[in-house]
Design an enzyme around this catalytic site. Structure first.
Site, short mmCIF file in Angstrom:
data_model
loop_
_atom_site.label_atom_id
_atom_site.label_comp_id
_atom_site.label_asym_id
_atom_site.label_seq_id
_atom_site.Cartn_x
_atom_site.Cartn_y
_atom_site.Cartn_z
N CYS A 271 -20.91 -12.09 29.18
CA CYS A 271 -21.17 -13.14 30.19
C CYS A 271 -22.22 -12.75 31.22
O CYS A 271 -23.27 -13.40 31.30
CB CYS A 271 -19.86 -13.47 30.90
SG CYS A 271 -18.62 -14.15 29.81
N1 LIG Z 1 -15.19 -13.27 26.45
C1 LIG Z 1 -15.05 -13.68 27.69
O1 LIG Z 1 -14.48 -12.99 28.52
C2 LIG Z 1 -15.58 -15.05 28.12
C3 LIG Z 1 -15.22 -15.53 29.38
C4 LIG Z 1 -15.66 -16.77 29.78
C5 LIG Z 1 -16.48 -17.52 28.95
N2 LIG Z 1 -16.85 -17.04 27.73
C6 LIG Z 1 -17.69 -17.89 26.90
O2 LIG Z 1 -16.90 -18.44 25.87
C7 LIG Z 1 -17.65 -18.58 24.68
C8 LIG Z 1 -16.99 -17.84 23.54
O3 LIG Z 1 -16.94 -16.47 23.87
P1 LIG Z 1 -16.00 -15.42 23.15
O4 LIG Z 1 -16.05 -14.18 23.98
O5 LIG Z 1 -14.68 -16.02 22.84
O6 LIG Z 1 -16.83 -15.21 21.79
P2 LIG Z 1 -16.31 -14.50 20.45
O7 LIG Z 1 -17.53 -14.03 19.76
O8 LIG Z 1 -15.21 -13.53 20.76
O9 LIG Z 1 -15.65 -15.68 19.63
C9 LIG Z 1 -16.37 -16.75 19.14
C10 LIG Z 1 -15.78 -17.16 17.81
O10 LIG Z 1 -16.49 -18.30 17.34
C11 LIG Z 1 -16.62 -18.18 15.95
N3 LIG Z 1 -17.69 -19.06 15.48
C12 LIG Z 1 -19.01 -18.87 15.52
N4 LIG Z 1 -19.66 -19.92 14.98
C13 LIG Z 1 -18.70 -20.80 14.61
C14 LIG Z 1 -18.75 -22.07 13.99
N5 LIG Z 1 -19.89 -22.65 13.65
N6 LIG Z 1 -17.57 -22.68 13.74
C15 LIG Z 1 -16.40 -22.09 14.07
N7 LIG Z 1 -16.30 -20.89 14.66
C16 LIG Z 1 -17.45 -20.25 14.91
C17 LIG Z 1 -16.87 -16.72 15.71
O11 LIG Z 1 -16.58 -16.34 14.38
C18 LIG Z 1 -15.91 -16.10 16.73
O12 LIG Z 1 -14.64 -15.85 16.17
C19 LIG Z 1 -19.06 -18.08 25.02
O13 LIG Z 1 -19.83 -19.16 25.43
C20 LIG Z 1 -18.80 -17.17 26.21
O14 LIG Z 1 -19.94 -17.08 27.03
C21 LIG Z 1 -16.41 -15.82 27.30
#
Ligand SMILES: NC(=O)c1ccc[n+]([C@@H]2O[C@H](COP(=O)([O-])OP(=O)(O)OC[C@H]3O[C@@H](n4cnc5c(N)ncnc54)[C@H](O)[C@@H]3O)[C@@H](O)[C@H]2O)c1
Length: 434
Positions: A271
């Site tokens: 992030c």
């Molecule tokens: N990790 C954090 O602490 C956090 C906190 C706040 C916001 N975010 C935001 O949330 C969002 C997700 O982050 P995350 O950390 O969970 O990411 P992540 O990489 O852990 O998980 C994302 C998931 O989406 C899946 N994916 C990718 N393309 C896909 C598709 N076309 N269809 C279905 N699934 C698909 C991936 O395989 C993965 O399992 C991002 O925008 C991030 O900036 C993350």
């Protein structure tokens, strides 16, 4: 249409579809299952689906038992997107990284939406949770949904609700972290609030999706800028012979108007190093230069180099150079007590040290084998810490201060410790603050 949806949500007969079962999507899916909803988790990563089916975890702070409990209560995970048609709510939690030019890469969001469009129908609420620039929901999602003949606000309800996560922080859970939610129309906002208030104690409605998107960016930019400030203060304090950590602790006794931020080896995680650039990019469209963001980025991205300077200084005291030295980096996750290595500054430090001729190893029990990364390649395995191993290294760089490290053992047996986290407060011959 809206009343029927809200009733289903209140009665918990609505089916919840969570798309993207990573750090954000998985805990949310578990939470919906916990309160009694049928939850369909969709992901393109078969490995995650298989883990969920087995009841094993792939995220350190989420126990396998929680996944198992959720599957017993009706959480199923699949790569089969046709199942999305069953869902009354579709919550998108997919990555929003930067591309090779460090500009927003919305391809995951768009690909996900494209896979879902054939399964979208009247009476659904669609929520985007991925962090992004203001305007994404209205400019990228709404027209694509309306192209298939559904009117947003009448047939289908579109909201943006940013995720707030602090991985590894035991004080907050998905339920207790207030959730901001903005919608395209008033009915959309109402649908979004009904969706989230079933599982989250406090839902904070805002007037538009843009306001909700900007709220998330403000929160993360606030962190990035303040970390940049404190990293700059650290360098000034160091030159003046003042311990910045003592200063921060003292300042934090002020009961108003001061929030402590802590310096470190640079920004990490999915992030804070990335999200500010989403705003920078969008602001250009409006002729605005986001100078605070750029400046903070400049200071924060200099930090690995600053640490290298300290390693040079420490080795120099021992009449050694980085070239040819054995250097052990402690902690390669981007923050303490997590196993997430995304954008970790530890890896940049390892890479720079190796580039300067050091023989580099690392220790991080949560990352037993150095994983494949886009920009870095190390054929290494985590080293177990012992008096013997510590004594074999010319320098130990404390990059991420996991609680599992035995700090007393390290202090007693490392020849030189470059401490980037302020873990060692008492001055000692073998410790250099970085
Ligand atoms: N990790 C954090 O602490 C956090 C906190 C706040 C916001 N975010 C935001 O949330 C969002 C997700 O982050 P995350 O950390 O969970 O990411 P992540 O990489 O852990 O998980 C994302 C998931 O989406 C899946 N994916 C990718 N393309 C896909 C598709 N076309 N269809 C279905 N699934 C698909 C991936 O395989 C993965 O399992 C991002 O925008 C991030 O900036 C993350």
């Amino acid at each position: 249409m809206i009343n029927e949806l809200i009733n289903k949500l209140h009665e918990k007969t609505a089916v919840i579809g969570i798309v993207g079962l990573g750090y954000v999507g998985l805990p949310l899916a578990i939470r919906y299952a916990e309160v009694g909803y049928k939850v369909i988790g969709l992901d393109i990563d078969l490995n995650k689906i298989e883990n969920i089916e087995r009841g094993t975890t792939y995220i350190k702070h989420i126990p396998g038992a929680a996944i198992q409990a959720a599957t017993e209560k009706g959480f199923e995970a699949t790569t089969n997107f046709t199942q999305a048609i069953e869902a009354d709510a579709l919550i998108l939690c997919v990555p929003t990284p930067l591309d090779d030019h460090r500009e927003p890469d919305l391809s995951f969001v768009i690909d996900t939406l494209e896979s879902l469009l054939p399964r979208m129908r009247k009476g659904q609420v669609v929520s985007l949770e991925s962090t992004t620039y203001p305007g994404t929901t209205e400019e990228e999602l709404k027209p694509r949904i309306e192209n298939i003949g559904l009117t947003v606000g009448e047939d289908i309800f579109l909201v943006y609700s940013p995720e707030r996560e602090d991985p590894g922080n035991p004080d907050f859970t998905t339920r207790t972290i207030p959730k901001v939610c903005g919608g395209t129309t008033l009915d959309c906002i109402q649908a979004g609030v009904a969706l989230y208030e079933q599982v989250i104690d406090q839902v904070v409605p805002v007037s538009s999706t843009q306001a909700a998107e900007m709220t998330k960016l403000l929160e993360n930019i606030h962190r990035a800028v303040n970390i940049g400030l404190v990293n700059e203060m650290k360098m000034v304090a160091d030159k003046m012979g003042i311990d910045i950590h003592e200063v921060i602790d003292a300042a934090a006794t002020k009961p108003f108007g001061f929030v402590p931020y802590h310096p470190g080896p640079g920004l990490g995680g999915h992030c804070i190093p990335i999200d500010p650039l989403y705003l920078t990019w969008k602001a250009r469209e409006y002729g605005i230069n986001t100078r605070f963001i750029e400046l903070a980025g400049e200071v924060n991205s200099f930090m690995p180099e600053y640490v290298i300077g300290k390693v040079t200084e420490g080795l120099n005291r021992h009449k050694k150079s980085i070239n040819g030295s054995r250097i052990l980096v402690l902690g390669i996750a981007y923050k303490k007590n997590v196993d997430d290595m995304r954008e970790s500054p530890s890896v940049e430090i390892m890479s720079q040290l190796q580039g300067l001729g050091a023989e580099v190893n690392y220790s991080d029990s949560d990352v037993p084998v150095f994983p494949a990364m886009r920009s870095y390649k190390f054929d290494l395995q985590s080293i177990d810490l012992s008096a013997d191993t510590l004594e074999q290294y010319d320098c130990v760089v404390l990059a991420t201060d996991h609680d599992v490290f035995d700090y007393e053992l390290i202090r007693r047996h490392a020849k030189l410790i470059v401490d980037t986290r302020g873990r060692y407060r008492a001055p000692a011959e073998n410790i250099l603050k970085a």
